[in-house]
Design a protein around this motif. Structure first.
Motif, PDB file in Angstrom:
ATOM      1  N   TYR A 168       0.821  -1.211   0.000  1.00 27.07           N
ATOM      2  CA  TYR A 168       0.000   0.000   0.000  1.00 27.07           C
ATOM      3  C   TYR A 168       0.858   1.265   0.000  1.00 27.07           C
ATOM      4  CZ  TYR A 168       0.762  -1.262   4.930  1.00 27.07           C
ATOM      5  OH  TYR A 168       1.332  -1.679   6.130  1.00 27.07           O
ATOM      6  N   SER A 169       2.101   1.159  -0.398  1.00 31.55           N
ATOM      7  CA  SER A 169       2.988   2.324  -0.375  1.00 31.55           C
ATOM      8  C   SER A 169       2.686   3.310  -1.493  1.00 31.55           C
ATOM      9  CB  SER A 169       4.449   1.875  -0.469  1.00 31.55           C
ATOM     10  OG  SER A 169       4.666   1.121  -1.649  1.00 31.55           O
ATOM     11  N   SER A 170       2.109   2.833  -2.602  1.00 27.77           N
ATOM     12  CA  SER A 170       1.909   3.731  -3.746  1.00 27.77           C
ATOM     13  C   SER A 170       0.479   3.688  -4.279  1.00 27.77           C
ATOM     14  CB  SER A 170       2.883   3.367  -4.875  1.00 27.77           C
ATOM     15  OG  SER A 170       2.723   2.012  -5.260  1.00 27.77           O
ATOM     16  N   ILE A 171      -0.470   3.302  -3.437  1.00 30.08           N
ATOM     17  CA  ILE A 171      -1.866   3.240  -3.863  1.00 30.08           C
ATOM     18  C   ILE A 171      -2.694   4.211  -3.029  1.00 30.08           C
ATOM     19  CG2 ILE A 171      -2.400   1.305  -2.299  1.00 30.08           C
ATOM     20  CD1 ILE A 171      -4.361   0.301  -4.443  1.00 30.08           C
ATOM     21  N   ASP A 172      -3.604   4.899  -3.661  1.00 30.38           N
ATOM     22  CA  ASP A 172      -4.454   5.843  -2.954  1.00 30.38           C
ATOM     23  C   ASP A 172      -5.432   5.095  -2.059  1.00 30.38           C
ATOM     24  OD1 ASP A 172      -7.151   7.649  -2.951  1.00 30.38           O
ATOM     25  OD2 ASP A 172      -5.354   8.902  -3.062  1.00 30.38           O
ATOM     26  N   GLU A 173      -5.641   5.628  -0.872  1.00 34.37           N
ATOM     27  CA  GLU A 173      -6.524   4.961   0.101  1.00 34.37           C
ATOM     28  C   GLU A 173      -7.922   4.737  -0.463  1.00 34.37           C
ATOM     29  OE1 GLU A 173      -8.471   5.939   4.499  1.00 34.37           O
ATOM     30  OE2 GLU A 173      -6.726   7.074   3.800  1.00 34.37           O
ATOM     31  N   ALA A 174      -8.411   5.644  -1.301  1.00 28.09           N
ATOM     32  CA  ALA A 174      -9.782   5.565  -1.799  1.00 28.09           C
ATOM     33  C   ALA A 174     -10.022   4.373  -2.717  1.00 28.09           C
ATOM     34  CB  ALA A 174     -10.149   6.863  -2.524  1.00 28.09           C
ATOM     35  N   VAL A 175      -8.991   3.843  -3.361  1.00 25.94           N
ATOM     36  CA  VAL A 175      -9.189   2.749  -4.318  1.00 25.94           C
ATOM     37  C   VAL A 175      -8.791   1.394  -3.738  1.00 25.94           C
ATOM     38  CG1 VAL A 175      -8.874   4.273  -6.298  1.00 25.94           C
ATOM     39  CG2 VAL A 175      -6.915   3.039  -5.385  1.00 25.94           C
ATOM     40  N   ILE A 176      -8.412   1.353  -2.454  1.00 25.30           N
ATOM     41  CA  ILE A 176      -8.023   0.074  -1.853  1.00 25.30           C
ATOM     42  C   ILE A 176      -9.209  -0.881  -1.799  1.00 25.30           C
ATOM     43  CG2 ILE A 176      -7.330  -1.018   0.310  1.00 25.30           C
ATOM     44  CD1 ILE A 176      -5.387   1.294   0.732  1.00 25.30           C
ATOM     45  N   ARG A 177     -10.353  -0.412  -1.313  1.00 15.61           N
ATOM     46  CA  ARG A 177     -11.515  -1.298  -1.176  1.00 15.61           C
ATOM     47  C   ARG A 177     -11.987  -1.854  -2.513  1.00 15.61           C
ATOM     48  NH1 ARG A 177     -16.860  -1.037  -1.692  1.00 15.61           N
ATOM     49  NH2 ARG A 177     -18.160  -2.370  -0.334  1.00 15.61           N
ATOM     50  N   PRO A 178     -12.210  -1.033  -3.559  1.00 14.52           N
ATOM     51  CA  PRO A 178     -12.622  -1.623  -4.845  1.00 14.52           C
ATOM     52  C   PRO A 178     -11.556  -2.530  -5.443  1.00 14.52           C
ATOM     53  CG  PRO A 178     -12.240   0.748  -5.059  1.00 14.52           C
ATOM     54  CD  PRO A 178     -12.266   0.444  -3.608  1.00 14.52           C
ATOM     55  N   GLY A 179     -10.283  -2.265  -5.179  1.00 15.55           N
ATOM     56  CA  GLY A 179      -9.230  -3.146  -5.666  1.00 15.55           C
ATOM     57  C   GLY A 179      -9.277  -4.500  -4.994  1.00 15.55           C
ATOM     58  N   VAL A 180      -9.498  -4.505  -3.666  1.00  9.23           N
ATOM     59  CA  VAL A 180      -9.626  -5.764  -2.928  1.00  9.23           C
ATOM     60  C   VAL A 180     -10.859  -6.528  -3.398  1.00  9.23           C
ATOM     61  CG1 VAL A 180     -10.051  -6.756  -0.637  1.00  9.23           C
ATOM     62  CG2 VAL A 180      -8.336  -4.954  -0.920  1.00  9.23           C
ATOM     63  N   GLU A 181     -11.928  -5.813  -3.693  1.00  4.39           N
ATOM     64  CA  GLU A 181     -13.140  -6.461  -4.203  1.00  4.39           C
ATOM     65  C   GLU A 181     -12.849  -7.206  -5.509  1.00  4.39           C
ATOM     66  OE1 GLU A 181     -17.743  -5.388  -5.569  1.00  4.39           O
ATOM     67  OE2 GLU A 181     -16.296  -3.784  -5.150  1.00  4.39           O
ATOM     68  N   LEU A 182     -12.078  -6.606  -6.406  1.00  3.49           N
ATOM     69  CA  LEU A 182     -11.720  -7.269  -7.663  1.00  3.49           C
ATOM     70  C   LEU A 182     -10.862  -8.509  -7.411  1.00  3.49           C
ATOM     71  CD1 LEU A 182     -10.936  -4.156  -9.894  1.00  3.49           C
ATOM     72  CD2 LEU A 182     -12.738  -5.837 -10.286  1.00  3.49           C
ATOM     73  N   ILE A 183      -9.971  -8.428  -6.434  1.00  2.00           N
ATOM     74  CA  ILE A 183      -9.154  -9.595  -6.094  1.00  2.00           C
ATOM     75  C   ILE A 183     -10.036 -10.721  -5.588  1.00  2.00           C
ATOM     76  CG2 ILE A 183      -7.333 -10.465  -4.548  1.00  2.00           C
ATOM     77  CD1 ILE A 183      -6.141  -7.624  -4.581  1.00  2.00           C
ATOM     78  N   ALA A 184     -10.962 -10.390  -4.683  1.00  3.64           N
ATOM     79  CA  ALA A 184     -11.861 -11.412  -4.130  1.00  3.64           C
ATOM     80  C   ALA A 184     -12.733 -12.033  -5.206  1.00  3.64           C
ATOM     81  CB  ALA A 184     -12.736 -10.786  -3.030  1.00  3.64           C
ATOM     82  N   ARG A 185     -13.236 -11.218  -6.117  1.00  2.00           N
ATOM     83  CA  ARG A 185     -14.080 -11.721  -7.189  1.00  2.00           C
ATOM     84  C   ARG A 185     -13.290 -12.630  -8.130  1.00  2.00           C
ATOM     85  NH1 ARG A 185     -16.437  -7.057 -10.624  1.00  2.00           N
ATOM     86  NH2 ARG A 185     -17.094  -6.404  -8.534  1.00  2.00           N
ATOM     87  N   THR A 186     -12.054 -12.256  -8.442  1.00  2.00           N
ATOM     88  CA  THR A 186     -11.232 -13.084  -9.334  1.00  2.00           C
ATOM     89  C   THR A 186     -10.880 -14.399  -8.660  1.00  2.00           C
ATOM     90  OG1 THR A 186     -10.317 -11.064 -10.303  1.00  2.00           O
ATOM     91  CG2 THR A 186      -9.118 -13.117 -10.693  1.00  2.00           C
ATOM     92  N   LEU A 187     -10.549 -14.364  -7.371  1.00  8.57           N
ATOM     93  CA  LEU A 187     -10.242 -15.600  -6.644  1.00  8.57           C
ATOM     94  C   LEU A 187     -11.464 -16.521  -6.596  1.00  8.57           C
ATOM     95  CD1 LEU A 187      -8.091 -14.275  -3.656  1.00  8.57           C
ATOM     96  CD2 LEU A 187      -7.402 -16.002  -5.335  1.00  8.57           C
ATOM     97  N   ALA A 188     -12.629 -15.936  -6.412  1.00  7.64           N
ATOM     98  CA  ALA A 188     -13.849 -16.745  -6.372  1.00  7.64           C
ATOM     99  C   ALA A 188     -14.069 -17.437  -7.716  1.00  7.64           C
ATOM    100  CB  ALA A 188     -15.050 -15.874  -6.021  1.00  7.64           C
ATOM    101  N   GLY A 189     -13.767 -16.746  -8.800  1.00  7.99           N
ATOM    102  CA  GLY A 189     -13.920 -17.372 -10.115  1.00  7.99           C
ATOM    103  C   GLY A 189     -12.906 -18.478 -10.364  1.00  7.99           C
ATOM    104  N   MET A 190     -11.737 -18.393  -9.745  1.00  2.00           N
ATOM    105  CA  MET A 190     -10.716 -19.421  -9.912  1.00  2.00           C
ATOM    106  C   MET A 190     -10.994 -20.670  -9.094  1.00  2.00           C
ATOM    107  SD  MET A 190      -7.286 -17.009  -9.895  1.00  2.00           S
ATOM    108  CE  MET A 190      -6.141 -18.404 -10.142  1.00  2.00           C
ATOM    109  N   THR A 191     -11.758 -20.516  -7.999  1.00  2.39           N
ATOM    110  CA  THR A 191     -12.036 -21.666  -7.123  1.00  2.39           C
ATOM    111  C   THR A 191     -13.375 -22.334  -7.416  1.00  2.39           C
ATOM    112  OG1 THR A 191     -12.949 -20.136  -5.465  1.00  2.39           O
ATOM    113  CG2 THR A 191     -10.639 -20.741  -5.247  1.00  2.39           C
ATOM    114  N   SER A 192     -14.267 -21.616  -8.110  1.00  2.72           N
ATOM    115  CA  SER A 192     -15.589 -22.207  -8.392  1.00  2.72           C
ATOM    116  C   SER A 192     -15.472 -23.253  -9.495  1.00  2.72           C
ATOM    117  CB  SER A 192     -16.566 -21.118  -8.814  1.00  2.72           C
ATOM    118  OG  SER A 192     -16.083 -20.396  -9.909  1.00  2.72           O
ATOM    119  N   PRO A 193     -16.283 -24.333  -9.451  1.00  2.64           N
ATOM    120  CA  PRO A 193     -16.196 -25.413 -10.438  1.00  2.64           C
ATOM    121  C   PRO A 193     -16.607 -24.962 -11.825  1.00  2.64           C
ATOM    122  CG  PRO A 193     -18.113 -25.696  -8.996  1.00  2.64           C
ATOM    123  CD  PRO A 193     -17.338 -24.547  -8.434  1.00  2.64           C
TER     124      PRO A 193
END
Length: 490
Positions: free
Chosen positions: A465-490
């Protein structure tokens, strides 16, 4: 009649100013002979109209060319290429480049390109969600005062000292500040002849490894551990042993008896970010004394201890000179600075100084003086305070987002730092995760590069988090969670 440079084109997206671009294009045309000596150049008005810029921009560019004797100004007659203008040597063109007659697979005596290092996109700033480690945030940096310090280092008053060949020496002002202010914050006392300036922490680790290790000695590093260190140790041809880590950092009780040097990152373990407690630091030093091995303490990020007060460095507990301390200003000022330091007993520093002098002589004198001035005037401490406050807010935002989207960090004891060590579900290869996220404008660091065995799928990854704006951390984490969910779903 003046030559019209119809091949001049300005790039309005360039980091160069328009004046600098015009000056550079003119220099290139004169150097390669497109504008021969005595040739009349377009008037400032004509060139300004052709390029679509103001006349003053062209006039200023011409003024610089006159000052550097590329161009002469002949009053109302205009500008002409100077007879004193430098020229490039001209060689006859070769019809084609001959094929190499060298078998480079046999000619290369040692290979360094086999080391597995992380791939960091050159255009990382173009990503919206850049959870990338080791890059600085322009919005936090003190540009105005750094510019002042850099200009002062380039000024006439300091020119004689900063432009000289130091050979094996360093800037005395920088050494003085490190000895009197930086090291005491870590509980360390050192004399000037026990401190050496390096080209960042990476260079400091390389110098230490070259002096302390050879083919008959054994080095131990953590697994997972810093990938750059693994590459350095492999170059020494030493026996390399990897060592496990837990929530408190390096586990050292079962080191091999033949250990000569142990490399550790106690303040913020790389990459888990675990902070080694004071009790374990003291126990590690006692273990090193009992088994007679050296410790290289890489304290690359100690300033970022904003969750609790930093523990004293292992070097501060060292009474018999077996700890070599590595520090860096590159992580806290900006990465491109490449400025670090080594602290150790005088006999060790003397050997390192001789090696550095043989390889690169010394880090640039003007850079050393600029850093010394930036430190001594209090700008550095103000920058660290500003970074710590911003990093704490960003870390809070990240931990909240991770909880919201059910992404779990690896549990470690943490005092601060600039990243979070993560683990996806078993079977997930975060190399694939990083590729898929890149298409979503998200940049993460897959964890395989930190492990000795890089052949298996690696579920670990690092979010910085050294070079990312605080305001975009949450939507960025949401994209990570969504992508991980797609990789684990059958």
């Amino acid at each position: 009649m003046a030559t019209a440079p119809t091949y001049f084109y300005l790039d309005h997206s360039s980091q160069e100013t328009l004046q600098q671009q015009i000056q550079r294009l003119m220099c290139e045309a004169i150097l390669d002979g497109r504008f021969p000596p005595g040739e009349r150049l377009p008037s400032s008005r004509r060139l300004a109209d052709q390029l679509g810029v103001s006349r003053i921009t062209v006039t200023l560019a011409y003024s610089e060319l006159v000052a550097n004797e590329f161009v002469n100004s002949r009053g109302r007659s205009g500008y002409f290429v100077s007879d004193k203008a430098p020229r490039q040597a001209r060689f006859p063109n070769r019809a084609e480049v001959p094929a190499s007659g060298v078998d480079w697979s046999k000619a290369i005596g040692q290979r360094y390109s086999d080391a597995v290092l992380p791939l960091k996109p050159a255009h990382w700033r173009d990503y919206t969600y850049r959870f990338i480690y080791g890059q600085s945030d322009d919005t936090l940096f003190d540009h105005r005062n750094w510019r002042r310090c850099a200009i002062q280092a380039l000024g006439k008053r300091d020119f004689a000292s900063t432009s000289a060949d130091y050979f094996e020496r360093d800037d005395p002002e920088l050494i003085k500040y490190i000895a009197m202010h930086t090291l005491p914050k870590r509980g360390i006392r050192a004399q000037p002849d026990e401190i050496l300036i390096t080209m960042g922490a990476q260079n400091a680790l390389w110098l230490a490894a070259q002096i302390l290790l050879n083919q008959r000695r054994t080095a131990v590093m953590d697994d997972p551990g810093y990938h750059g260190l693994r590459a350095i140790l492999s170059q020494t041809r030493c026996e390399l042993v990897t060592n496990p880590v837990d929530a408190d950092g390096t586990v050292f009780e079962h080191l091999p008896e033949r250990t000569n040097v142990l490399f550790v990152t106690p303040s913020h373990h790389c990459p888990t970010n675990a902070t080694m407690p004071l009790e374990r630091r003291a126990a590690l030093l006692q273990h090193a004394r009992r088994h007679d091995y050296l410790i290289v303490e890489d304290d690359y990020e100690f300033e970022m201890s904003f969750l609790r007060s930093p523990a004293p460095a292992i070097k501060s507990l060292d009474d018999d000179g077996r700890v070599i301390y590595v520090g860096s200003f590159s992580k806290s000022i900006f990465p491109g600075l490449r400025m670090g330091y080594l602290v150790g007993p005088q006999p060790f520093i003397s050997e390192v100084r001789a090696l550095r002098a043989a390889v690169l002589r010394h880090p640039p004198g003007q850079s050393q003086r600029a850093v010394a001035t930036f430190l001594s005037l209090g700008y550095y401490d103000a920058l660290i305070s500003r970074m710590a406050n911003a990093f704490q807010a960003r870390r809070n935002a990240m931990m909240q987002a991770l909880r919201e989207y059910a992404l779990t960090p690896v549990e470690v004891s943490v005092s601060g730092g600039s990243s979070v060590w993560m683990k996806a579900s078993d079977g997930i290869d975060t190399r694939q995760l990083a590729t898929e996220l890149s298409a979503c404008n998200v940049l993460i660091e897959p964890g395989y590069v930190f492990f000795a065995d890089q052949s298996r799928p690696c579920p670990y990854y690092r979010l910085a988090y050294s070079s990312i704006d605080e305001a975009v951390i949450r939507p960025g984490v949401e994209l990570i969670a969504r992508t991980l969910a797609g990789m684990t779903s059958p």
